[in-house]
Design a protein around this motif. Structure first.
Motif, PDB file in Angstrom:
ATOM      1  N   HIS A   1      13.166  16.140  -2.239  1.00 15.27           N
ATOM      2  CA  HIS A   1      12.662  16.645  -0.958  1.00 15.27           C
ATOM      3  C   HIS A   1      11.194  17.072  -1.011  1.00 15.27           C
ATOM      4  O   HIS A   1      10.803  18.047  -0.374  1.00 15.27           O
ATOM      5  CB  HIS A   1      13.512  17.819  -0.454  1.00 15.27           C
ATOM      6  N   ARG A   2      10.391  16.310  -1.758  1.00 18.49           N
ATOM      7  CA  ARG A   2       8.957  16.599  -1.802  1.00 18.49           C
ATOM      8  C   ARG A   2       8.199  15.432  -1.182  1.00 18.49           C
ATOM      9  O   ARG A   2       8.608  14.276  -1.271  1.00 18.49           O
ATOM     10  CB  ARG A   2       8.467  16.827  -3.230  1.00 18.49           C
ATOM     11  N   ARG A   3       7.083  15.737  -0.577  1.00 10.27           N
ATOM     12  CA  ARG A   3       6.249  14.690   0.008  1.00 10.27           C
ATOM     13  C   ARG A   3       5.481  13.950  -1.085  1.00 10.27           C
ATOM     14  O   ARG A   3       5.131  12.786  -0.935  1.00 10.27           O
ATOM     15  CB  ARG A   3       5.278  15.331   1.005  1.00 10.27           C
ATOM     16  N   VAL A   4       5.224  14.654  -2.169  1.00 15.07           N
ATOM     17  CA  VAL A   4       4.431  14.130  -3.276  1.00 15.07           C
ATOM     18  C   VAL A   4       5.345  13.622  -4.393  1.00 15.07           C
ATOM     19  O   VAL A   4       6.561  13.779  -4.335  1.00 15.07           O
ATOM     20  CB  VAL A   4       3.490  15.226  -3.823  1.00 15.07           C
ATOM     21  N   ASN A   5       4.724  13.055  -5.424  1.00 13.48           N
ATOM     22  CA  ASN A   5       5.528  12.512  -6.526  1.00 13.48           C
ATOM     23  C   ASN A   5       5.664  13.514  -7.658  1.00 13.48           C
ATOM     24  O   ASN A   5       5.343  14.702  -7.513  1.00 13.48           O
ATOM     25  CB  ASN A   5       4.934  11.182  -7.016  1.00 13.48           C
ATOM     26  N   GLU A   6       6.124  13.050  -8.801  1.00 17.60           N
ATOM     27  CA  GLU A   6       6.394  13.919  -9.950  1.00 17.60           C
ATOM     28  C   GLU A   6       5.132  14.563 -10.515  1.00 17.60           C
ATOM     29  O   GLU A   6       5.216  15.544 -11.251  1.00 17.60           O
ATOM     30  CB  GLU A   6       7.105  13.115 -11.046  1.00 17.60           C
ATOM     31  N   ASN A   7       3.965  14.058 -10.149  1.00 19.95           N
ATOM     32  CA  ASN A   7       2.697  14.631 -10.612  1.00 19.95           C
ATOM     33  C   ASN A   7       1.962  15.376  -9.508  1.00 19.95           C
ATOM     34  O   ASN A   7       0.754  15.614  -9.620  1.00 19.95           O
ATOM     35  CB  ASN A   7       1.811  13.513 -11.173  1.00 19.95           C
ATOM     36  N   ASN A   8       2.685  15.707  -8.451  1.00 23.06           N
ATOM     37  CA  ASN A   8       2.130  16.396  -7.286  1.00 23.06           C
ATOM     38  C   ASN A   8       1.094  15.539  -6.547  1.00 23.06           C
ATOM     39  O   ASN A   8       0.223  16.055  -5.850  1.00 23.06           O
ATOM     40  CB  ASN A   8       1.494  17.743  -7.667  1.00 23.06           C
ATOM     41  N   VAL A   9       1.193  14.238  -6.702  1.00 23.44           N
ATOM     42  CA  VAL A   9       0.243  13.326  -6.068  1.00 23.44           C
ATOM     43  C   VAL A   9       0.822  12.767  -4.772  1.00 23.44           C
ATOM     44  O   VAL A   9       1.972  12.306  -4.737  1.00 23.44           O
ATOM     45  CB  VAL A   9      -0.114  12.162  -7.014  1.00 23.44           C
ATOM     46  N   ASP A  10       0.016  12.800  -3.722  1.00 21.40           N
ATOM     47  CA  ASP A  10       0.348  12.165  -2.455  1.00 21.40           C
ATOM     48  C   ASP A  10       0.078  10.671  -2.623  1.00 21.40           C
ATOM     49  O   ASP A  10      -1.076  10.240  -2.675  1.00 21.40           O
ATOM     50  CB  ASP A  10      -0.525  12.755  -1.345  1.00 21.40           C
ATOM     51  N   LEU A  11       1.126   9.870  -2.723  1.00 17.37           N
ATOM     52  CA  LEU A  11       0.948   8.437  -2.989  1.00 17.37           C
ATOM     53  C   LEU A  11       0.215   7.726  -1.859  1.00 17.37           C
ATOM     54  O   LEU A  11      -0.398   6.675  -2.088  1.00 17.37           O
ATOM     55  CB  LEU A  11       2.298   7.768  -3.241  1.00 17.37           C
ATOM     56  N   ASN A  12       0.246   8.279  -0.659  1.00 15.38           N
ATOM     57  CA  ASN A  12      -0.473   7.643   0.441  1.00 15.38           C
ATOM     58  C   ASN A  12      -1.952   8.024   0.460  1.00 15.38           C
ATOM     59  O   ASN A  12      -2.644   7.812   1.456  1.00 15.38           O
ATOM     60  CB  ASN A  12       0.167   7.980   1.792  1.00 15.38           C
ATOM     61  N   ARG A  13      -2.406   8.600  -0.642  1.00 16.69           N
ATOM     62  CA  ARG A  13      -3.842   8.793  -0.898  1.00 16.69           C
ATOM     63  C   ARG A  13      -4.202   8.178  -2.249  1.00 16.69           C
ATOM     64  O   ARG A  13      -5.332   8.292  -2.704  1.00 16.69           O
ATOM     65  CB  ARG A  13      -4.206  10.290  -0.918  1.00 16.69           C
ATOM     66  N   ASN A  14      -3.222   7.505  -2.876  1.00 17.61           N
ATOM     67  CA  ASN A  14      -3.396   6.993  -4.229  1.00 17.61           C
ATOM     68  C   ASN A  14      -3.524   5.474  -4.299  1.00 17.61           C
ATOM     69  O   ASN A  14      -3.748   4.911  -5.359  1.00 17.61           O
ATOM     70  CB  ASN A  14      -2.203   7.445  -5.101  1.00 17.61           C
ATOM     71  N   PHE A  15      -3.397   4.802  -3.164  1.00 19.10           N
ATOM     72  CA  PHE A  15      -3.469   3.339  -3.148  1.00 19.10           C
ATOM     73  C   PHE A  15      -4.919   2.860  -3.099  1.00 19.10           C
ATOM     74  O   PHE A  15      -5.323   2.154  -2.172  1.00 19.10           O
ATOM     75  CB  PHE A  15      -2.684   2.782  -1.956  1.00 19.10           C
ATOM     76  N   LEU A  16      -5.697   3.248  -4.105  1.00 18.48           N
ATOM     77  CA  LEU A  16      -7.064   2.771  -4.236  1.00 18.48           C
ATOM     78  C   LEU A  16      -7.045   1.492  -5.069  1.00 18.48           C
ATOM     79  O   LEU A  16      -6.303   1.385  -6.042  1.00 18.48           O
ATOM     80  CB  LEU A  16      -7.942   3.844  -4.876  1.00 18.48           C
ATOM     81  N   ASN A  17      -7.869   0.533  -4.716  1.00 17.96           N
ATOM     82  CA  ASN A  17      -7.695  -0.823  -5.217  1.00 17.96           C
ATOM     83  C   ASN A  17      -8.365  -1.135  -6.546  1.00 17.96           C
ATOM     84  O   ASN A  17      -7.925  -2.026  -7.256  1.00 17.96           O
ATOM     85  CB  ASN A  17      -8.174  -1.832  -4.165  1.00 17.96           C
ATOM     86  N   ASP A  18      -9.435  -0.438  -6.878  1.00 14.71           N
ATOM     87  CA  ASP A  18     -10.124  -0.789  -8.118  1.00 14.71           C
ATOM     88  C   ASP A  18     -10.916   0.404  -8.634  1.00 14.71           C
ATOM     89  O   ASP A  18     -10.921   1.483  -8.030  1.00 14.71           O
ATOM     90  CB  ASP A  18     -11.051  -1.995  -7.901  1.00 14.71           C
ATOM     91  N   ASP A  19     -11.596   0.207  -9.768  1.00  4.67           N
ATOM     92  CA  ASP A  19     -12.362   1.279 -10.395  1.00  4.67           C
ATOM     93  C   ASP A  19     -13.471   1.792  -9.493  1.00  4.67           C
ATOM     94  O   ASP A  19     -13.777   2.993  -9.493  1.00  4.67           O
ATOM     95  CB  ASP A  19     -12.961   0.793 -11.719  1.00  4.67           C
ATOM     96  N   ALA A  20     -14.079   0.910  -8.722  1.00  6.06           N
ATOM     97  CA  ALA A  20     -15.165   1.325  -7.832  1.00  6.06           C
ATOM     98  C   ALA A  20     -14.656   2.286  -6.764  1.00  6.06           C
ATOM     99  O   ALA A  20     -15.311   3.295  -6.458  1.00  6.06           O
ATOM    100  CB  ALA A  20     -15.809   0.096  -7.184  1.00  6.06           C
ATOM    101  N   GLU A  21     -13.481   1.982  -6.200  1.00  5.03           N
ATOM    102  CA  GLU A  21     -12.913   2.879  -5.188  1.00  5.03           C
ATOM    103  C   GLU A  21     -12.524   4.214  -5.799  1.00  5.03           C
ATOM    104  O   GLU A  21     -12.687   5.272  -5.179  1.00  5.03           O
ATOM    105  CB  GLU A  21     -11.707   2.216  -4.517  1.00  5.03           C
ATOM    106  N   TRP A  22     -12.000   4.187  -7.028  1.00  2.00           N
ATOM    107  CA  TRP A  22     -11.649   5.432  -7.700  1.00  2.00           C
ATOM    108  C   TRP A  22     -12.889   6.271  -7.998  1.00  2.00           C
ATOM    109  O   TRP A  22     -12.882   7.492  -7.813  1.00  2.00           O
ATOM    110  CB  TRP A  22     -10.873   5.153  -8.988  1.00  2.00           C
ATOM    111  N   MET A  23     -13.944   5.626  -8.430  1.00  2.00           N
ATOM    112  CA  MET A  23     -15.172   6.358  -8.722  1.00  2.00           C
ATOM    113  C   MET A  23     -15.726   7.012  -7.456  1.00  2.00           C
ATOM    114  O   MET A  23     -16.143   8.174  -7.462  1.00  2.00           O
ATOM    115  CB  MET A  23     -16.224   5.412  -9.326  1.00  2.00           C
ATOM    116  N   GLU A  24     -15.669   6.274  -6.359  1.00  2.00           N
ATOM    117  CA  GLU A  24     -16.141   6.821  -5.084  1.00  2.00           C
ATOM    118  C   GLU A  24     -15.300   8.018  -4.661  1.00  2.00           C
ATOM    119  O   GLU A  24     -15.828   9.032  -4.189  1.00  2.00           O
ATOM    120  CB  GLU A  24     -16.101   5.732  -4.016  1.00  2.00           C
TER     121      GLU A  24
END
Length: 460
Positions: free
Chosen positions: A168-191
Motif C-alpha cells: 500500500h505504498r505509492r513508491v517502491n522498496e527504495n522509496n522511489v516514485d517510479l513515475n519519476r524514474n523513467f529517464l531514458n539515458d545518462d544525459a537525462e539522469w545527469m540533467e
C-alpha cells in the motif's frame, strides 16, 4: 479576516472529508453470484457486475492475472523482482494469428512488431487496484473474443511497482516514485540530478511537504492531527496557491531520498526490467503504430478519467463522454488543464519514457488514464502524512528500541490505510466506472491501431 477564512475552509474540508471517506454505497454488490475467475459465456459477461474484476490485493490480483492470461491463450512472462517478498513483474503478450510467436532477441532473428498496444498497471503501487481490474476485464474480453488476423499485438504489464501494490505504498522498496524514474539515458539522469532542487518550489515548501512526526503528535487523536495539517496547509494555500503547491509535489525531487516525490539517484530494477523486456521482444522497434496506456488514480472528479497525453491526437482517437475521457496536455499546458495542471516541470514519467523510447513511423500516443478519487487536498494530505509516518517508522526501526518500533509501526499503519483510501475507493459505483472506462479506452485504442473487430459488449 484570514484567521476566520482559515477556520471556515478547514471546517468545510473536514465535513467533505467525513463525507468522502465514510459515505456508504448502497449499490447492490452481487459478486457472490458471479465467479469472474471462472469461464464465462458472452451473455454472462454482458450482465456481469464490472466491479467484481477488482481483486483485493497484490497476491490475489497477480494469481488472477496469470490464470486469465493462460485461459485467454496469451504468452505469460514473469520477471522476479524480489524472491524473499515474492514480488515480480508479469507480462502478457497476445498476437494475432498472422504473427509469429514473440521470442527473445537472437541477433538478426529478432522480431519487429508493426502495431502494438501496451497497457501498464501499478506504476504507483497503491494505485494498482484500478489497473489490475481493468487488465482482468481486458483479459476476459480477449478470452471471449480472441485476436484475429489484422489485429495489433497487445502487451499487458502487470504491477510495474509490485512492492507498492503489496504494501500500500505509492513508491517502491527504495522509496522511489517510479513515475519519476523513467529517464531514458545518462544525459537525462545527469540533467535530473543537477537541476535546481527548488525548481518547482520544493525547498520553499520542504517543511510542509516533509514534516517531522513528534512524539507529542503520536499521542493526539487523528482528528487533532488533521486540524493541525489543515491549519498549516490553508495558510500556505493563501500564500502560494494550489497549483504552485501541487507543482512542488508532482515535479519530482532528485536530492532528498526520504522525501516526497523522490525520483531516485539511478534507474530502478522495475524500470530496467521493463526496458529490457521491450528491447528483447521487439516492442521497442514497433514500426508503424503504438499506443501506451498507463492507469493511475487520485486526480480529477470521482470515478471520472482524464487522459493526460503527449499529443492532441489523443483527443481525436479517444471519445470524451459524461463519465470521462477528457484530453489534457501531458505537461498541463492550455487553458482547460485541471488534473494535469502543475505538471509542466515533471520529468521521468512513463509518458516521457514512451515518447522517447518508441519510434513508430505513423502514430505514437502515450497516455496516462487518470481516475479521480477524493478531493485533491485530501490526496495531497494522504501522501504527505504517510511519507512522514514512514520516515518516523524507519527512524524507530533503526534505533533497535522494540517499544518505539511497535508504536511507530502502529502510527504508520493508520496513515498507510488513509493513503490507500485516497487512491482506491472501495465502492461498487466507483469500481464499475473504472472498469467500464478502462475497457472503453482499450477498445478505442485497438480501433486506432487498425483492429478489424469492434467489441460490442462494452461499446456503449
Amino acid at each position: 479576516m484570514v484567521r476566520l477564512s482559515t477556520i471556515v475552509v478547514v471546517g468545510v474540508a473536514l465535513v467533505l472529508g467525513v463525507w468522502w471517506y465514510s459515505g456508504e454505497d448502497l449499490l447492490a454488490v452481487g459478486c457472490d453470484k458471479v465467479d469472474v475467475k471462472g469461464m464465462l459465456t458472452k451473455g454472462e459477461l454482458d450482465s456481469l457486475p464490472l466491479h467484481c474484476f477488482f481483486s483485493g490485493g497484490y497476491i490475489k490480483g497477480r494469481e488472477y492475472f496469470r490464470d486469465q492470461v493462460q485461459a485467454a491463450g496469451g504468452a505469460l512472462y514473469t520477471e522476479s523482482l524480489n524472491r524473499q517478498d515474492d514480488l515480480s513483474l508479469d507480462f502478457a503478450v497476445f498476437q494475432p494469428p498472422d504473427k509469429a510467436a514473440i521470442r527473445p532477441n537472437r541477433g538478426e532473428d529478432s522480431m519487429e512488431e508493426d502495431r502494438v498496444l501496451v497497457h501498464l498497471s501499478g506504476t504507483h503501487g497503491v494505485e494498482a487496484h484500478a489497473g489490475n481490474a481493468v487488465q482482468r476485464a481486458i483479459l476476459e474480453h480477449l478470452r471471449l473474443s480472441p485476436l484475429v488476423e489484422g489485429d495489433p499485438t497487445v502487451v499487458l504489464v502487470h504491477a510495474v511497482n509490485p512492492y507498492g501494490y503489496r504494501y500500500h505504498r505509492r513508491v517502491n522498496e527504495n522509496n522511489v516514485d517510479l513515475n519519476r524514474n523513467f529517464l531514458n539515458d545518462d544525459a537525462e539522469w545527469m540533467e535530473a540530478l543537477q537541476r535546481d532542487s527548488n525548481i518547482a518550489g520544493y525547498d520553499d515548501l520542504n517543511a510542509d511537504l516533509n514534516p517531522t512526526v513528534t512524539e507529542e503528535m503520536m499521542t493526539y487523536p487523528k482528528p487533532v492531527n488533521d486540524l493541525i495539517f489543515f491549519s498549516r496547509t490553508i495558510s500556505q494555500l493563501f500564500r502560494y496557491g494550489f497549483v504552485a503547491i501541487k507543482r512542488a509535489i508532482v515535479a519530482g525531487n532528485y536530492h532528498r531520498a526520504d522525501g516526497l516525490g523522490f525520483g531516485g539517484f539511478r534507474t530502478q530494477p522495475s524500470v530496467s526490467i521493463i526496458r529490457s523486456f521491450f528491447e528483447r521482444h521487439g516492442i521497442q522497434k514497433t514500426k508503424s503504430k503504438l499506443i501506451l496506456i498507463d492507469v493511475h488514480t487520485g486526480l480529477g472528479p470521482y470515478g471520472v478519467d482524464t487522459l493526460m497525453a503527449n499529443t492532441e491526437l489523443a483527443g481525436k482517437v479517444f471519445t470524451e463522454e459524461d463519465q470521462g475521457g477528457k484530453y489534457e496536455n501531458l505537461k498541463g499546458s492550455g487553458p482547460n488543464a485541471a488534473a494535469a495542471a502543475g505538471y509542466d516541470l515533471t520529468i521521468g514519467t512513463t509518458d516521457d519514457f514512451c515518447t522517447r523510447f518508441f519510434k513508430p513511423s505513423d502514430l505514437l500516443i502515450c497516455v496516462t488514464q487518470e481516475f479521480g478519487t477524493i478531493p485533491a487536498i485530501f490526496v495531497g494530505k494522504a501522501q504527505i502524512e504517510e511519507m512522514a509516518a514512514w520516515r518516523h517508522y524507519e527512524k524507530a526501526r533503526h534505533s533497535g528500541n522494540t517499544k518505539a518500533i511497535e508504536t511507530a509501526r502502529n502510527f504508520f499503519d493508520i496513515y498507510s490505510k488513509q493513503k490507500l483510501s485516497a487512491f482506491y475507493i472501495d465502492k461498487p459505483s466507483w469500481k464499475k466506472r473504472i472498469v467500464r472506462r478502462g475497457l472503453r479506452l482499450f477498445a478505442e485504442a485497438m480501433a486506432a491501431l487498425g483492429s478489424p473487430q469492434q467489441p460490442e459488449w462494452y461499446a456503449n
